[in-house]
Design an enzyme around this catalytic site. Structure first.
Site, PDB file in Angstrom:
ATOM      1  N   GLU A  63     -10.326  27.712  38.890  1.00 34.46           N
ATOM      2  CA  GLU A  63     -10.494  29.146  39.132  1.00 34.46           C
ATOM      3  C   GLU A  63      -9.516  29.875  38.221  1.00 34.46           C
ATOM      4  O   GLU A  63      -8.321  29.952  38.510  1.00 34.46           O
ATOM      5  CB  GLU A  63     -10.228  29.473  40.613  1.00 34.46           C
ATOM      6  CG  GLU A  63     -11.252  28.900  41.567  1.00 34.46           C
ATOM      7  CD  GLU A  63     -12.633  29.515  41.405  1.00 34.46           C
ATOM      8  OE1 GLU A  63     -12.721  30.634  40.847  1.00 34.46           O
ATOM      9  OE2 GLU A  63     -13.613  28.886  41.827  1.00 34.46           O
ATOM     10  N   CYS A  74      -7.063  38.413  39.628  1.00 38.80           N
ATOM     11  CA  CYS A  74      -7.833  37.734  38.573  1.00 38.80           C
ATOM     12  C   CYS A  74      -9.158  38.421  38.286  1.00 38.80           C
ATOM     13  O   CYS A  74      -9.714  38.261  37.198  1.00 38.80           O
ATOM     14  CB  CYS A  74      -8.063  36.273  38.943  1.00 38.80           C
ATOM     15  SG  CYS A  74      -8.970  36.029  40.490  1.00 38.80           S
TER      16      CYS A  74
END
Length: 489
Positions: free
Chosen positions: A210, A244
Site C-alpha cells: 500500500e 496517502c
C-alpha cells in the site's frame, strides 16, 4: 536468537497448534480487539496527540472509528466469508462437489505506517485474524509514542503468541525481513516497498504494498467551485496533508484559478480559524526531517496563501501555490504535507494527457457536474481508486477494494477484500468412485469419438437452475450408460 527471530518462531509455533483456525476463536480475538478501542481510547488519543497533534475527536474520526466498523463487519460476516463457496460446473463435474475453500495462509508480517498509525496497521491485522492466520505486527518507529502504546496494549487484549508486536527501527525491520513469512503486508513509500518486495522474493512470499503517489485533482470550470474547493480543502489539509490519498495537486482552467485560491482560503479559515497554528483540529508534521523536506519544495513556486512554518513546532501553514510548472520541485515527488499546487491546463484533454504522463496514482479526483467529463476521466486514466466530487471518503467504504496500481501499490484490502487477500482460496473437487463410464473418454487409447464426447462434456455449459440440474444429472447418467455400452467397451 534475536528478539525478532524469537517473536517469529513463537508465532509460527502458535499457528501450528491450530488454535487460530476455529471461527469461534477468531471471533473471540476480534471482540477482544474491539474492546481495546472502547476501553483504551484515551491512551490511544494521548499518544497520537504527542506524535501528530491530532485531537481526541480527530483520532476517533480518522483512526479508530473505521477500525471498530471493520471489526464489527468481520464478526458479523465471518461465517459467510469462511464458508465453502460453490462454483459453476461443467457437465463432466455435474455430479461432483466443486467449491472454493478459504484457508489461512499461515504467518503474516504487517508493517504499518506513521501517518495513520492505528488505522493502517490494525486494519490488516483484523483481516489476518479473521482469516485464521498468525501475524507479527511491526508499527512504525516514527510514531514513537503510538508504537509504545501498541506494544503495551495489544498483548493485553489479543493472543500475544499468535499476534506479537515487534517495535524498533530499520535494523529490527531488516531482521524481520530476513525471516520467512507466508505473506507480507506493507504500508508506506515506494522506495521501501521495493526493499520489501526484494526481501519477499527470496522466499517467494506474496506481498501487498500500500504505497502512494501524486493523486491528481481536476476541477471542471463549470462545476460548483465553492463546494468543490471546500471538499478539496478538507481532503488536502486533514492530518496536515500527511494522507496517502490526499489530493496532491489541482489541475484547472486558468480562468478559474483565482476563484479556486479564494475558495480554498475561505475554507481553510472556516475549518482552522484565522490562525491554524492554535487550532486544535490542525495537525503537525511528524518530525523536523519531513518539515525541512516539505518546506524545500516551496522554493521555486509562487505562494498564493500560507507558506509560513515553525520548525521548532513542526508547523506548516495550509499553503496554496499558484501557476505551478510541471518541472517545479513540488511536482517531482509525493508532497505528503500541506502544500497544494495549482497547475493551469486548457481543459479536460490536457488534464488527462498530463495525468497519463506520470505514474499511476493511488487516487484520482474529478469535480464536475457533467457526467461525460466524469466518465472520460474514469475511462481514459488509471488509478488505484477514482472519486467524483469528493475526496478520501472511498477509504471508509468496506465494500470497495482499497489499493494501488503500478507504482502506487499492489493488492487491496478492506472488509472481505482483506479476508480474501490474507487467505488461500483453495480450489476443491470431491468426486465419488462411481460413474466410471463417463471417465473412460479421457483414458487411452484416444480416439476421435472419445474426443467428440469430451468436447460435449467439457465445453457445454447451461444455467438450468436446481430442477434443471437434477434432470440433466439423470440424463447424464443415461448418456454415460449409453457411452459405456456402445463406444467404450
Amino acid at each position: 536468537m534475536s528478539r525478532e527471530q524469537q517473536a517469529v518462531a513463537r508465532a509460527r509455533k502458535a499457528f501450528e497448534t491450530g488454535r487460530s483456525r476455529p471461527l469461534e476463536y477468531r471471533i473471540i480475538q476480534l471482540k477482544n480487539l474491539q474492546r481495546l478501542f472502547i476501553e483504551r481510547q484515551k491512551d490511544i488519543s494521548d499518544a497520537i496527540k504527542k506524535d501528530l497533534n491530532k485531537s481526541e475527536v480527530g483520532t476517533q474520526l480518522f483512526e479508530t472509528l473505521g477500525l471498530e466498523g471493520e471489526i464489527g463487519l468481520a464478526i458479523r460476516k465471518l461465517k459467510e466469508w469462511a464458508a465453502p463457496r460453490p462454483v459453476e460446473k461443467n457437465l463432466l463435474t455435474l455430479s461432483d462437489t466443486v467449491y472454493i475453500q478459504p484457508e489461512p495462509l499461515g504467518l503474516v508480517l504487517i508493517i504499518g505506517a506513521w501517518n495513520y498509525p492505528w488505522a493502517v496497521t490494525i486494519q490488516p491485522l483484523i483481516g489476518a485474524i479473521a482469516a485464521g492466520n498468525a501475524a507479527v505486527v511491526k508499527p512504525s518507529e516514527v510514531c514513537v509514542h503510538t508504537a509504545k502504546v501498541m506494544e503495551d496494549l495489544l498483548p493485553l487484549y489479543i493472543d500475544k503468541e499468535l499476534y506479537p508486536v515487534v517495535t524498533g527501527g530499520v535494523p529490527e525491520t531488516q531482521e524481520l525481513l530476513r525471516q520467512r513469512f507466508d505473506y507480507i503486508f506493507y504500508t508506506g513509500n515506494g522506495t521501501v516497498g521495493k526493499v520489501i518486495m526484494e526481501a519477499a522474493a527470496k522466499h517467494l512470499t506474496p506481498v501487498t504494498l500500500e504505497l502512494g503517489g501524486k493523486s491528481p485533482c481536476y476541477i471542471d470550470k463549470n462545476c460548483d467551485i465553492s463546494i468543490a474547493c471546500r471538499r478539496i480543502t478538507w481532503g488536502k489539509y486533514t492530518n496536515c496533508g500527511q494522507t496517502c490519498i490526499a489530493p496532491d495537486y489541482i489541475l484547472c482552467d486558468p480562468s478559474i484559478q483565482d476563484r479556486v485560491i479564494e475558495e480554498v482560503k475561505k475554507s481553510v479559515k472556516d475549518f482552522y480559524t484565522e490562525n491554524p497554528k492554535t487550532c486544535p483540529d490542525y495537525g503537525r508534521i511528524i518530525n523536523q526531517r519531513h518539515f525541512k523536506r516539505i518546506m524545500a519544495l516551496v522554493g521555486d513556486s509562487t505562494v498564493a496563501a500560507g507558506g509560513d512554518g515553525d520548525e521548532s513546532d513542526c508547523f506548516i501553514a495550509p499553503t496554496v501555490l499558484r501557476d505551478v510548472k510541471p518541472d517545479s520541485k513540488v511536482m517531482q515527488e509525493e508532497i505528503f504535507g500541506p502544500l497544494l499546487p495549482i497547475l493551469p491546463v486548457s481543459g479536460l484533454d490536457e488534464a488527462i494527457k498530463f495525468i497519463n504522463k506520470g505514474e499511476k496514482p493511488l487516487a484520482l479526483y474529478v469535480f464536475s457536474a457533467d457526467e461525460k467529463v466524469i466518465s472520460r476521466m474514469r475511462d481514459e486514466t488509471s488509478s488505484g481508486g477514482f472519486l467524483a466530487n469528493d475526496c478520501l471518503v472511498h477509504f471508509s467504504v468496506s465494500s470497495l477494494p482499497f489499493g494501488g496500481v503500478g507504482n502506487s501499490g499492489m493488492g487491496c484490502y478492506h472488509g472481505k477484500f482483506t479476508f480474501d487477500q490474507l487467505s488461500h482460496l483453495r480450489g476443491c473437487l470431491i468426486k465419488k468412485l462411481k460413474m466410471e463410464g463417463v471417465n473412460n473418454m479421457r483414458y487411452p487409447p484416444h480416439t476421435p469419438k472419445k474426443l467428440g464426447w469430451a468436447r460435449f462434456f467439457l465445453l457445454k455449459t447451461f444455467d438450468l437452475g436446481w430442477m434443471g440440474r437434477m434432470l440433466l444429472l439423470a440424463l447424464m447418467a443415461v448418456v454415460a450408460a449409453f457411452v459405456l455400452q456402445k463406444y467404450l467397451r
